[in-house]
Scaffold this active site. Sequence first.
Site, PDB file in Angstrom:
ATOM      1  N   GLY A 266      32.519   4.327 -39.726  1.00 20.59           N
ATOM      2  CA  GLY A 266      31.700   5.518 -39.998  1.00 20.59           C
ATOM      3  C   GLY A 266      32.197   6.743 -39.254  1.00 20.59           C
ATOM      4  N   GLU A 352      30.379   5.885 -29.066  1.00 19.41           N
ATOM      5  CA  GLU A 352      30.055   4.765 -29.955  1.00 19.41           C
ATOM      6  C   GLU A 352      31.222   3.771 -29.980  1.00 19.41           C
ATOM      7  OE1 GLU A 352      27.203   5.020 -33.527  1.00 19.41           O
ATOM      8  OE2 GLU A 352      29.154   5.016 -34.492  1.00 19.41           O
ATOM      9  N   LYS A 511      17.268   0.076 -34.312  1.00 11.90           N
ATOM     10  CA  LYS A 511      16.987   0.177 -35.755  1.00 11.90           C
ATOM     11  C   LYS A 511      16.023  -0.927 -36.172  1.00 11.90           C
ATOM     12  CE  LYS A 511      21.538   1.816 -37.385  1.00 11.90           C
ATOM     13  NZ  LYS A 511      22.700   1.430 -38.175  1.00 11.90           N
TER      14      LYS A 511
HETATM   15  O1  F6P Z   1      24.338   4.584 -35.975  1.00 11.34           O
HETATM   16  C1  F6P Z   1      25.274   3.682 -36.399  1.00 11.34           C
HETATM   17  C2  F6P Z   1      26.002   4.077 -37.631  1.00 11.34           C
HETATM   18  O2  F6P Z   1      26.366   2.909 -38.263  1.00 11.34           O
HETATM   19  C3  F6P Z   1      27.226   4.950 -37.367  1.00 11.34           C
HETATM   20  O3  F6P Z   1      28.306   4.242 -36.912  1.00 11.34           O
HETATM   21  C4  F6P Z   1      27.423   5.549 -38.708  1.00 11.34           C
HETATM   22  O4  F6P Z   1      28.304   6.620 -38.665  1.00 11.34           O
HETATM   23  C5  F6P Z   1      26.000   5.908 -39.063  1.00 11.34           C
HETATM   24  O5  F6P Z   1      25.227   4.851 -38.532  1.00 11.34           O
HETATM   25  C6  F6P Z   1      25.712   6.108 -40.514  1.00 11.34           C
HETATM   26  O6  F6P Z   1      25.899   4.950 -41.256  1.00 11.34           O
HETATM   27  P1  F6P Z   1      25.998   4.974 -42.830  1.00 11.34           P
HETATM   28  O7  F6P Z   1      27.160   5.821 -43.205  1.00 11.34           O
HETATM   29  O8  F6P Z   1      26.167   3.545 -43.246  1.00 11.34           O
HETATM   30  O9  F6P Z   1      24.720   5.561 -43.373  1.00 11.34           O
END
Ligand code: F6P
Length: 541
Positions: A266, A352, A511
Amino acid sequence: MARDEVAEALSALEAHKREIGAVKISKFFQDDPERFARFHIALDDLIFDFSKHRLTEKTFALLLDLARSARVEARRAALFAGEAVNATERRPALHMALRNLSGKPMFAEGVDVMPDVVAERGKMEAFAEAIRSGSIKAANGERFTDIVNFGIGGSDLGPKMAAQALAPFVADHLTLHFVANVDGADIGDTLKRLPLSTTLFVICSKTFTTLETMTNARTARDRVARTLGEKAVADHFCAVSTHLDKIAEFGVRSDRVFGFWDWVGGRYSIWSSIGLSLAIGIGARQFQEFLRGGEDIDTHFLEAPLERNIPVIMALLGVWYRDFWGFSTLAIIPYDERLGRFPAYIQQLDMESNGKSVDLSGAPVTMATAPIIFGEPGTNCQHAFFQLFHQGQTIVPVDFLIAAEPTCADPAHHQLLLANCLAQSQALMQGRALDEVVLRLQAEGLSSEAAVALAPHKAFAGDRPSSTLLYKQLTPRALGRLIALYEHKVFVQGVIWNINSFDQWGVELGKELAIELAPIIADGARSTRGLDPSTAGLIEA
Ligand code: F6P
């Protein structure tokens, strides 16, 4: 064994630190007029100055030994070869393929990914150009004027930071907006200022399940359906994800869906279709320039010897301060207003990636890992937290970032900006000694008694380290270079710390618990039994 060699390299550095501990950086400059020449690297028009550090030739050699003992070169080769370096998720981390413009193949676990990468990029860029030119129109037949990016973390910070950084390159007839927070104020305030009938919504989520993004996207979908009619939804939404099946359920037209791959983390996804809103803003040609900047640094990182390798040196300096001097922070200070979100972007990238407590084998990691990253643009932060940098008890190493030339700004302003940036790194390094302050105060007319009393408040210990990254202008290519430098820096540090820089399990627990708490809150706190008393008490209140 590589880790035994690392232990040896660490002890050598520990002993060396005891030798040079009391020598100030300013003394290094006095002793060596060639210090800047020795400790800076020029990569085309990008200059990395690392002379204002607690570093001698011997320190540098020992740090390079550390990199070699940790097998940085072999791990770099594994990264670029598309091996599953993200061991806990059993996948490669091959974001470099997204900016590979060379025409050469790149492999993820043996499969050449470039044909798919090129095809998807082409599709995304064609769509971006069609939105810009108005050949793809809103439901009412007009040209789109506003683009709203829904995403969070890597699906927000990258496009948002880059759109601000490259504002002079964004088409005049387009306004880009970014909505990330599940706080309804974010989407609410954005919707209020939008011309809904000419707004395109871009839903960006690698997983297409992220609570914040999906909640915001649904709110916008409802608003479009209510205001413009259900049929308009197909014209006003597009989506980017690795989970194409989930997008179809949302009702986005299949020709407005852009994919990427699970080997793109991400926080490394700005180079992929996640950059769609940026590409719409700056156009396909400039988006490719941005990719080219990333590619420049991949080539440099792969080809430059370790002692001339900017990301390697950035990483080693970070390890030096974090693990030997106990400096637990790093400030990233762009003297570049448009890089206002760059520190936040690097904060996610670094914290992160390397905010980890266990090594690759799952054992407790034996060294301190990622520093706390923070920063704001200069000169503003000089009038906020720089007091602590200059006279506080905590030493904060700083990365200064500045363009030699302004992009669409008054040159007279830029000269003052440059002067301030250079003055700060100079002041941090050289400080001002107590006896010099006393003399200055006396020269201003103070009695020697008054001068001696006031001097401790006006003295600066100095010896505070900083690097400076000087680029010619904040162009798409320069921005691509800056981002990729930090990406590889973070990778090298992960190798030295022997951690997996590509997973982020630490964000999961919060989460999960939020999903459990949400129905309790929605239910008017009727069943808080089983919760810890603090959480229960707060919900009830
Ligand atoms: O907060 C964790 C995370 O997985 C990040 O690494 C990522 O950039 C963000 O959430 C958004 O995730 P997604 O693109 O799956 O919505």
